[in-house]
Design a protein around this motif. Structure first.
Motif, PDB file in Angstrom:
ATOM      1  N   ARG A  29      -5.293  35.067  28.567  1.00 58.89           N
ATOM      2  CA  ARG A  29      -5.139  36.382  27.958  1.00 58.89           C
ATOM      3  C   ARG A  29      -3.680  36.847  28.033  1.00 58.89           C
ATOM      4  NH1 ARG A  29      -8.310  40.831  26.717  1.00 58.89           N
ATOM      5  NH2 ARG A  29     -10.160  39.544  27.050  1.00 58.89           N
ATOM      6  N   GLN A  30      -3.234  37.509  26.980  1.00 61.39           N
ATOM      7  CA  GLN A  30      -1.930  38.170  26.930  1.00 61.39           C
ATOM      8  C   GLN A  30      -0.739  37.218  27.070  1.00 61.39           C
ATOM      9  OE1 GLN A  30      -1.379  41.529  26.262  1.00 61.39           O
ATOM     10  NE2 GLN A  30      -3.562  41.503  25.780  1.00 61.39           N
ATOM     11  N   VAL A  31      -0.822  36.050  26.428  1.00 60.42           N
ATOM     12  CA  VAL A  31       0.347  35.167  26.389  1.00 60.42           C
ATOM     13  C   VAL A  31       0.943  35.095  24.983  1.00 60.42           C
ATOM     14  CG1 VAL A  31      -0.379  33.791  28.361  1.00 60.42           C
ATOM     15  CG2 VAL A  31      -1.082  33.087  26.050  1.00 60.42           C
ATOM     16  N   GLY A  32       0.436  35.922  24.060  1.00 60.89           N
ATOM     17  CA  GLY A  32       1.052  36.020  22.743  1.00 60.89           C
ATOM     18  C   GLY A  32       0.439  35.151  21.668  1.00 60.89           C
ATOM     19  N   LEU A 162      -1.238  27.437  24.557  1.00 60.02           N
ATOM     20  CA  LEU A 162      -0.230  28.410  24.976  1.00 60.02           C
ATOM     21  C   LEU A 162      -0.491  28.760  26.435  1.00 60.02           C
ATOM     22  CD1 LEU A 162       0.178  28.714  21.864  1.00 60.02           C
ATOM     23  CD2 LEU A 162       0.658  31.117  22.299  1.00 60.02           C
ATOM     24  N   THR A 163       0.517  28.625  27.261  1.00 57.04           N
ATOM     25  CA  THR A 163       0.401  28.983  28.669  1.00 57.04           C
ATOM     26  C   THR A 163       1.241  30.231  28.932  1.00 57.04           C
ATOM     27  OG1 THR A 163       2.274  27.549  29.249  1.00 57.04           O
ATOM     28  CG2 THR A 163       0.070  26.570  29.313  1.00 57.04           C
ATOM     29  N   HIS A 164       1.332  30.612  30.197  1.00 57.89           N
ATOM     30  CA  HIS A 164       2.168  31.752  30.564  1.00 57.89           C
ATOM     31  C   HIS A 164       3.625  31.478  30.185  1.00 57.89           C
ATOM     32  CE1 HIS A 164      -0.992  33.849  32.735  1.00 57.89           C
ATOM     33  NE2 HIS A 164      -1.337  32.693  33.257  1.00 57.89           N
ATOM     34  N   TRP A 165       4.368  32.548  29.922  1.00 55.67           N
ATOM     35  CA  TRP A 165       5.751  32.412  29.487  1.00 55.67           C
ATOM     36  C   TRP A 165       6.633  31.870  30.603  1.00 55.67           C
ATOM     37  CZ3 TRP A 165       8.265  35.668  25.255  1.00 55.67           C
ATOM     38  CH2 TRP A 165       7.367  35.852  24.194  1.00 55.67           C
ATOM     39  N   SER A 166       7.538  30.994  30.229  1.00 58.26           N
ATOM     40  CA  SER A 166       8.458  30.386  31.190  1.00 58.26           C
ATOM     41  C   SER A 166       9.623  31.324  31.490  1.00 58.26           C
ATOM     42  CB  SER A 166       9.005  29.069  30.618  1.00 58.26           C
ATOM     43  OG  SER A 166       9.847  29.346  29.498  1.00 58.26           O
ATOM     44  N   TYR A 167      10.419  30.938  32.474  1.00 60.09           N
ATOM     45  CA  TYR A 167      11.603  31.721  32.819  1.00 60.09           C
ATOM     46  C   TYR A 167      12.551  31.833  31.631  1.00 60.09           C
ATOM     47  CZ  TYR A 167      16.414  32.353  34.370  1.00 60.09           C
ATOM     48  OH  TYR A 167      17.718  32.759  34.472  1.00 60.09           O
ATOM     49  N   PHE A 184       8.377  39.584  38.770  1.00 63.54           N
ATOM     50  CA  PHE A 184       7.551  40.198  37.733  1.00 63.54           C
ATOM     51  C   PHE A 184       6.760  39.182  36.908  1.00 63.54           C
ATOM     52  CE2 PHE A 184      10.867  43.451  38.411  1.00 63.54           C
ATOM     53  CZ  PHE A 184      10.052  44.529  38.707  1.00 63.54           C
ATOM     54  N   GLY A 185       7.115  37.907  37.000  1.00 64.00           N
ATOM     55  CA  GLY A 185       6.324  36.875  36.348  1.00 64.00           C
ATOM     56  C   GLY A 185       6.533  36.765  34.855  1.00 64.00           C
ATOM     57  N   GLY A 186       5.566  36.109  34.201  1.00 67.40           N
ATOM     58  CA  GLY A 186       5.724  35.727  32.800  1.00 67.40           C
ATOM     59  C   GLY A 186       4.712  36.323  31.856  1.00 67.40           C
ATOM     60  N   TYR A 187       4.385  37.611  32.017  1.00 68.40           N
ATOM     61  CA  TYR A 187       3.558  38.306  31.020  1.00 68.40           C
ATOM     62  C   TYR A 187       4.495  39.080  30.085  1.00 68.40           C
ATOM     63  CZ  TYR A 187      -0.910  37.519  33.423  1.00 68.40           C
ATOM     64  OH  TYR A 187      -2.032  36.956  33.973  1.00 68.40           O
ATOM     65  N   PRO A 293      -7.872  22.639  49.027  1.00 67.95           N
ATOM     66  CA  PRO A 293      -6.968  22.996  47.924  1.00 67.95           C
ATOM     67  C   PRO A 293      -5.731  23.726  48.419  1.00 67.95           C
ATOM     68  CG  PRO A 293      -8.761  24.573  48.052  1.00 67.95           C
ATOM     69  CD  PRO A 293      -9.057  23.518  49.084  1.00 67.95           C
ATOM     70  N   LYS A 294      -4.636  23.541  47.713  1.00 68.95           N
ATOM     71  CA  LYS A 294      -3.453  24.349  47.913  1.00 68.95           C
ATOM     72  C   LYS A 294      -3.470  25.395  46.815  1.00 68.95           C
ATOM     73  CE  LYS A 294       1.545  24.167  48.630  1.00 68.95           C
ATOM     74  NZ  LYS A 294       2.728  23.297  48.734  1.00 68.95           N
ATOM     75  N   LEU A 295      -3.707  26.644  47.178  1.00 70.17           N
ATOM     76  CA  LEU A 295      -3.881  27.701  46.199  1.00 70.17           C
ATOM     77  C   LEU A 295      -2.550  28.073  45.555  1.00 70.17           C
ATOM     78  CD1 LEU A 295      -6.339  29.980  48.214  1.00 70.17           C
ATOM     79  CD2 LEU A 295      -6.903  28.243  46.509  1.00 70.17           C
ATOM     80  N   HIS A 296      -2.587  28.305  44.237  1.00 71.14           N
ATOM     81  CA  HIS A 296      -1.385  28.721  43.528  1.00 71.14           C
ATOM     82  C   HIS A 296      -1.764  29.634  42.376  1.00 71.14           C
ATOM     83  CE1 HIS A 296       2.461  27.150  44.854  1.00 71.14           C
ATOM     84  NE2 HIS A 296       1.851  26.059  45.255  1.00 71.14           N
ATOM     85  N   VAL A 297      -1.147  30.801  42.329  1.00 72.05           N
ATOM     86  CA  VAL A 297      -1.294  31.643  41.144  1.00 72.05           C
ATOM     87  C   VAL A 297      -0.597  30.942  39.986  1.00 72.05           C
ATOM     88  CG1 VAL A 297      -1.457  33.821  42.406  1.00 72.05           C
ATOM     89  CG2 VAL A 297       0.790  32.962  41.700  1.00 72.05           C
ATOM     90  N   LEU A 298      -1.030  31.242  38.770  1.00 72.84           N
ATOM     91  CA  LEU A 298      -0.415  30.660  37.588  1.00 72.84           C
ATOM     92  C   LEU A 298       0.576  31.618  36.928  1.00 72.84           C
ATOM     93  CD1 LEU A 298      -3.543  28.824  36.189  1.00 72.84           C
ATOM     94  CD2 LEU A 298      -1.554  27.825  37.342  1.00 72.84           C
ATOM     95  N   ASN A 299       0.772  32.776  37.558  1.00 73.51           N
ATOM     96  CA  ASN A 299       1.768  33.745  37.118  1.00 73.51           C
ATOM     97  C   ASN A 299       2.079  34.610  38.320  1.00 73.51           C
ATOM     98  OD1 ASN A 299       3.127  36.018  35.897  1.00 73.51           O
ATOM     99  ND2 ASN A 299       2.185  35.484  33.945  1.00 73.51           N
ATOM    100  N   THR A 300       3.334  34.653  38.753  1.00 72.31           N
ATOM    101  CA  THR A 300       3.673  35.355  39.994  1.00 72.31           C
ATOM    102  C   THR A 300       3.473  36.866  39.897  1.00 72.31           C
ATOM    103  OG1 THR A 300       5.999  35.277  39.303  1.00 72.31           O
ATOM    104  CG2 THR A 300       5.265  33.631  40.911  1.00 72.31           C
ATOM    105  N   ALA A 301       3.318  37.393  38.688  1.00 71.24           N
ATOM    106  CA  ALA A 301       2.984  38.816  38.558  1.00 71.24           C
ATOM    107  C   ALA A 301       1.692  39.137  39.305  1.00 71.24           C
ATOM    108  CB  ALA A 301       2.826  39.187  37.079  1.00 71.24           C
ATOM    109  N   LEU A 302       0.806  38.151  39.411  1.00 72.58           N
ATOM    110  CA  LEU A 302      -0.484  38.366  40.067  1.00 72.58           C
ATOM    111  C   LEU A 302      -0.317  38.582  41.567  1.00 72.58           C
ATOM    112  CD1 LEU A 302      -2.447  35.573  38.149  1.00 72.58           C
ATOM    113  CD2 LEU A 302      -2.366  38.032  37.638  1.00 72.58           C
ATOM    114  N   ILE A 303       0.717  37.994  42.165  1.00 72.81           N
ATOM    115  CA  ILE A 303       0.998  38.235  43.582  1.00 72.81           C
ATOM    116  C   ILE A 303       1.624  39.614  43.756  1.00 72.81           C
ATOM    117  CG2 ILE A 303       2.337  37.506  45.590  1.00 72.81           C
ATOM    118  CD1 ILE A 303       2.273  34.675  44.560  1.00 72.81           C
ATOM    119  N   SER A 304       2.663  39.879  42.986  1.00 71.83           N
ATOM    120  CA  SER A 304       3.422  41.117  43.156  1.00 71.83           C
ATOM    121  C   SER A 304       2.578  42.348  42.864  1.00 71.83           C
ATOM    122  CB  SER A 304       4.658  41.100  42.244  1.00 71.83           C
ATOM    123  OG  SER A 304       5.469  39.971  42.516  1.00 71.83           O
ATOM    124  N   ALA A 305       1.720  42.262  41.860  1.00 72.23           N
ATOM    125  CA  ALA A 305       0.899  43.424  41.493  1.00 72.23           C
ATOM    126  C   ALA A 305      -0.179  43.708  42.520  1.00 72.23           C
ATOM    127  CB  ALA A 305       0.262  43.206  40.123  1.00 72.23           C
TER     128      ALA A 305
END
Length: 416
Positions: A29-32, A162-167, A184-187, A293-305
């Motif tokens: 969702r919301q990757v354009g 389409l995946t999350h936006w890159s740097y 802020f991540g890649g949204y 498993p080694k857990l990883h968010v797929l967009n760092t906005a999810l951690i910061s928010a």
């Protein structure tokens, strides 16, 4: 000048060819996805319709009988609605010159019941008639899209993911600095809110995360314990970048059920573009499947928010910032990896390597360093002794600059 993702060029090229396959645009969702398709459709004769919106011709005129309430604005889309959109496009395609193509684009296709069966029948009929009609289907629930494609449309489609936006995309489109991207991540829809952090957090949580879980997972997939799935997501954001056993996860969560349920829910979160669990590199498939498993968010906005740190406070805390840096690297690798490229981790006793990239017989070990320290960690040295064919690389301090690393897809580091 409007910013266009590289997938727009791919779609543009496909639509200039003779229609041979359906084109599927799928991603979180919301990757354009909708924006990208509309950008490309500007160069073609086309009809665009979204299952999220009621078609204009579904509203009865004053004095006409109400008819079927399912056709009213705001009602769930039906197979009849999809067929109507297709017929509109067919009529216009028949008016096109023999060497020109018409394009039908249906957004949020997964919201139409039995959409894949309906599409199969309509598409096969068009092929029998040799109709010059391209069909582009967009979906924001990857799990349902995959099930529909596998069940009915095998051999009839080509996928553009389409995946999350890159740097580099966030930098070029919104002038984000490297540190801003890490936090802020890649949204793309949140970029303009980054100067109002409380507003940004609320937007990510309420307009991105909640609909992603509620609409793209819970309404489209059987989940017996929705509260558990939400708790797993929140815990995964807290533990992003850490290896944690399913048994420990069960202990951290209330009403956790069993480890099989958690593994399934983690898979659903990964397919929705939220949270994934990397497997351990072990050389043997059965050992990888059984690993923690080694857990990883797929967009760092999810951690910061979800966290309590402001942007400035996060940068001031070296430990927390290091966690965000590693999570940004992990998200980038997962989002940019081709289907045949595996992203894993390695651990033996107290020794660990952050990421192992594997494609065929090629292997690259990556260690992320966000502060001062030795260039080669002990874990990396032990791994390379055990797997001498693997190449070792440091990302960050003392190695590949982080901005340079995030500018290349995962496959790039296997080619060098």
């Amino acid at each position: 000048m409007e910013f266009r993702r590289t997938q727009a060029q791919t779609l543009n090229g496909r639509l200039k060819e003779s229609p041979r396959t359906l084109t599927i645009i799928a991603g979180p969702r919301q990757v354009g996805k909708s924006t990208l398709v509309r950008q490309v459709l500007g160069s073609f004769h086309s009809h665009y319709a979204s299952a999220d919106q009621a078609p204009d011709n579904s509203v009865p005129l004053i004095g006409e009988p109400l008819g079927d309430i399912s056709s009213l604005p705001g009602s769930p889309p039906t197979a009849d609605w999809l067929i109507r959109q297709w017929e509109i496009a067919r009529a216009r395609a028949r008016q096109m010159p023999a060497d020109r193509y018409f394009v039908l684009a249906i957004d949020e296709i997964q919201k139409v019941p039995r959409w894949s069966d309906v599409v199969k029948g309509l598409w096969d009929a068009d092929r029998m008639q040799g109709l010059n009609l391209h069909v582009v289907l967009l979906g924001s629930a990857p799990l349902l899209m995959q099930e529909g494609l596998a069940e009915s449309l095998a051999g009839r489609f080509e996928l553009i993911s389409l995946t999350h936006w890159s740097y580099t995309e966030m930098r070029d489109a919104f002038d984000l600095s490297l540190d801003e991207y890490i936090y802020f991540g890649g949204y793309p829809g949140t970029a303009t809110f980054r100067y109002e952090e409380s507003r940004w957090r609320e937007y990510v949580r309420d307009a991105l995360v909640s609909p992603n879980i509620q609409k793209d997972i819970l309404q489209m997939t059987r989940v017996d314990k929705p509260a558990l799935l939400r708790s797993l997501f929140e815990l995964g954001c807290h533990y992003s970048g850490q290896i944690i056993s399913y048994t420990k996860l069960v202990g951290q969560l209330q009403d956790a059920g069993n480890t099989t349920t958690l593994a399934h829910y983690l898979q659903l979160l990964a397919q929705a573009g939220l949270l994934t669990g990397l497997t351990k590199f072990a050389g043997q498939k059965h050992r990888q499947r059984a690993s923690s498993p080694k857990l990883h968010v797929l967009n760092t906005a999810l951690i910061s928010a979800q966290g309590d740190y402001t942007f400035d406070a996060a940068r001031a805390d070296r430990s927390y910032w290091g966690r965000l840096v590693e999570s940004s690297v992990g998200a980038h690798l997962c989002n940019s990896a081709e289907p045949e490229l595996q992203v894993q981790y390695w651990r033996e006793g107290a020794h660990e390597v952050d990421f192992i990239l594997t494609q065929g017989k090629r292997q690259v070990a990556l260690e992320v360093k966000s502060g001062q320290g030795t260039i080669k960690t002990k874990g990396m040295a032990i791994f390379q002794r055990k797997y001498p064919e693997a190449t070792g690389r440091i990302v960050g301090s003392g190695g590949i600059p982080l901005d340079e690393f995030l500018a290349q897809p995962a496959s790039h580091w296997l080619e060098e």
